[in-house]
Scaffold this motif. Structure first.
Motif, PDB file in Angstrom:
ATOM      1  N   TYR A  24      10.219  63.513  89.381  1.00  0.00           N
ATOM      2  CA  TYR A  24      10.799  64.912  89.512  1.00  0.00           C
ATOM      3  C   TYR A  24      10.750  65.720  88.097  1.00  0.00           C
TER       4      TYR A  24
ATOM      5  N   PRO B 197       6.954  55.319  87.191  1.00  0.00           N
ATOM      6  CA  PRO B 197       7.063  56.402  86.497  1.00  0.00           C
ATOM      7  C   PRO B 197       5.871  57.122  85.780  1.00  0.00           C
ATOM      8  N   VAL B 198       4.876  56.954  86.249  1.00  0.00           N
ATOM      9  CA  VAL B 198       3.460  57.253  85.593  1.00  0.00           C
ATOM     10  C   VAL B 198       3.253  58.817  85.892  1.00  0.00           C
TER      11      VAL B 198
ATOM     12  N   GLY C 185       9.689  64.698  93.808  1.00  0.00           N
ATOM     13  CA  GLY C 185      11.033  63.906  93.881  1.00  0.00           C
ATOM     14  C   GLY C 185      12.480  64.660  93.792  1.00  0.00           C
TER      15      GLY C 185
ATOM     16  N   ARG D 160       3.982  41.362  91.990  1.00  0.00           N
ATOM     17  CA  ARG D 160       5.400  42.011  92.254  1.00  0.00           C
ATOM     18  C   ARG D 160       5.221  42.884  93.522  1.00  0.00           C
TER      19      ARG D 160
ATOM     20  N   THR E 220       6.099  55.617  93.241  1.00  0.00           N
ATOM     21  CA  THR E 220       7.191  55.342  92.910  1.00  0.00           C
ATOM     22  C   THR E 220       7.020  54.624  91.660  1.00  0.00           C
TER      23      THR E 220
ATOM     24  N   ALA F  92       6.170  48.861  92.468  1.00  0.00           N
ATOM     25  CA  ALA F  92       6.948  47.699  93.188  1.00  0.00           C
ATOM     26  C   ALA F  92       8.238  47.331  92.199  1.00  0.00           C
ATOM     27  N   GLY F  93       8.772  48.434  91.878  1.00  0.00           N
ATOM     28  CA  GLY F  93       9.950  48.287  91.104  1.00  0.00           C
ATOM     29  C   GLY F  93      11.385  48.679  92.173  1.00  0.00           C
ATOM     30  N   GLY F  94      12.325  49.094  91.494  1.00  0.00           N
ATOM     31  CA  GLY F  94      13.662  49.474  92.393  1.00  0.00           C
ATOM     32  C   GLY F  94      13.326  50.413  93.235  1.00  0.00           C
ATOM     33  N   ALA F  95      12.683  51.779  92.823  1.00  0.00           N
ATOM     34  CA  ALA F  95      12.338  52.599  93.703  1.00  0.00           C
ATOM     35  C   ALA F  95      11.373  52.442  94.809  1.00  0.00           C
TER      36      ALA F  95
ATOM     37  N   THR G 195       7.688  60.648  93.744  1.00  0.00           N
ATOM     38  CA  THR G 195       9.481  60.406  93.481  1.00  0.00           C
ATOM     39  C   THR G 195       9.795  60.779  91.909  1.00  0.00           C
TER      40      THR G 195
ATOM     41  N   LEU H 267      16.299  63.217  94.468  1.00  0.00           N
ATOM     42  CA  LEU H 267      17.571  63.194  93.542  1.00  0.00           C
ATOM     43  C   LEU H 267      18.599  63.931  94.100  1.00  0.00           C
TER      44      LEU H 267
ATOM     45  N   ASN I  51       0.176  47.702  93.534  1.00  0.00           N
ATOM     46  CA  ASN I  51       1.048  47.752  92.137  1.00  0.00           C
ATOM     47  C   ASN I  51      -0.022  47.036  90.948  1.00  0.00           C
ATOM     48  N   ARG I  52       0.373  47.665  89.792  1.00  0.00           N
ATOM     49  CA  ARG I  52      -0.550  47.058  88.647  1.00  0.00           C
ATOM     50  C   ARG I  52      -0.212  45.676  88.606  1.00  0.00           C
ATOM     51  N   THR I  53       1.104  45.061  88.694  1.00  0.00           N
ATOM     52  CA  THR I  53       1.009  43.596  88.716  1.00  0.00           C
ATOM     53  C   THR I  53       1.021  43.221  90.339  1.00  0.00           C
TER      54      THR I  53
END
Ligand SMILES: NC(=O)c1ccc[n+]([C@@H]2O[C@H](COP(=O)([O-])OP(=O)(O)OC[C@H]3O[C@@H](n4cnc5c(N)ncnc54)[C@H](OP(=O)(O)O)[C@@H]3O)[C@@H](O)[C@H]2O)c1
Length: 293
Positions: A236, A207-208, A257, A167, A205, A140-143, A234, A261, A162-164
């Motif tokens: 890469y 980064p994990v 991803g 969000r 989305t 649930a971030g920018g991506a 996403t 990019l 999402n983890r949180t």
């Protein structure tokens, strides 16, 4: 390896990327390969900019005659109040990854090419999403916002997991009101098995799984992958993540991803230069570097 220094003169046009850190970025090589391919006297430079120096750095690139810049972590949201205008894609996605600078007026326009980059790569991979599709977005971030906003137009049923959880709920609320759609929801990780069962597309989305944590996956052990779905990661770096390998083992088609990019970069290239970008040259250099890594 000896670095090749091309011809630089008083006509050389500059673009670059502002980030902190920025050394890992593939964008300089991707864009410089494109400029070389088209015989353009342009250069793309990485610029390490601390968060508290962002405003000064933007005044700096304007003063130095840059034609535009990309923005990466942590500047994608904090740059917005510093710009003269933003596109609708930025308003919806809530983040800027590209700035176009009008040299004559000195105006800076914020763009978001992550959204179009993702959608173009879906199309390039012949993944079609429509009103009957069910999509699960991990993160649930920018991506996630760019991906979710891009997909919202299709009328698909979209669930942010999402983890949180809060969000995820905030993004779902925002997109639901922007698109007047009742088909955009959020759920906690503990509901993933239930909400993903009928999914036709799962997009990571988070980064994990990104280098150096290549043995990590955002998909929890014990949760079955949906049948007949496509998994889009996403991330890469590496080109094939653990999530992609696990999904493929469960019979899913997995796409990484790097295409997103390349297409977000290609879109920025076109916005700055007005020229058609040499996509395959840009893709080849990214893939080469990622395979070497
Ligand atoms: N292919 C491309 O062109 C492209 C473009 C943009 C981004 N990306 C990828 O997208 C990733 C995320 O970028 P972003 O700008 O959206 O980052 P961001 O705004 O920091 O958001 C990261 C999201 O991932 C979640 N997350 C982080 N670590 C987690 C963990 N260990 N377990 C579970 N969830 C975790 C966060 O959850 P919380 O809300 O709980 O903190 C948050 O929702 C990047 O790392 C990159 O790999 C790729």
């Amino acid at each position: 390896m000896t670095a090749q220094v091309g011809h630089i003169d008083g006509q050389t046009q500059l673009v670059g990327i502002l980030g902190y850190p920025v050394a890992h970025s593939l964008s300089p090589e991707m864009h410089n390969a494109a400029f070389a391919e088209l015989g353009m006297n342009w250069r793309y430079v990485p610029l390490l900019v601390r968060p508290e120096q962002l405003a000064a750095a933007l005044r700096g690139v304007l003063a130095l005659g840059f034609r535009g810049v990309n923005l990466t972590v942590p500047h994608k949201v904090t740059c917005i109040p510093l710009l003269d205008s933003v596109t609708e894609a930025v308003t919806i996605a809530g983040a800027v990854n590209t700035i176009r600078i009008d040299g004559s007026s000195g105006r800076m326009e914020g763009l978001n090419t992550d959204m179009s980059g993702f959608l173009t790569d879906l199309a390039a991979n012949r993944i079609s999403i429509g009103e009957t599709s069910r999509v699960v977005i991990l993160g649930a971030g920018g991506a996630a916002r760019a991906v979710g906003a891009g997909l919202a137009r299709s009328g698909a049923h979209i669930t942010f997991v999402n983890r949180t959880a809060e969000r995820g709920a905030q993004i779902a609320d925002f997109l639901r009101s922007s698109w007047a759609s009742s088909k955009i929801e959020s759920a906690g990780m503990d509901q993933l098995a239930e909400v993903s069962r009928e999914a036709s597309l799962v997009v990571n989305t988070t980064p994990v799984g990104m280098y150096p944590s290549v043995d990590a996956s955002p998909w929890p052990n014990g949760v079955p992958f949906p049948k007949d779905a496509v998994l889009y990661d996403t991330v890469y770096r590496p080109l094939q993540t653990k999530l992609m390998r696990d999904a493929e083992r469960s019979g899913l088609r997995a796409v990484g991803g790097v295409g997103m990019l390349v297409y977000q970069g290609a879109s920025a290239f076109e916005m700055w230069t007005g020229k058609k970008p040499p996509i395959e040259v840009m893709r080849a250099i990214c893939q080469k570097r990622l395979m070497e890594a």
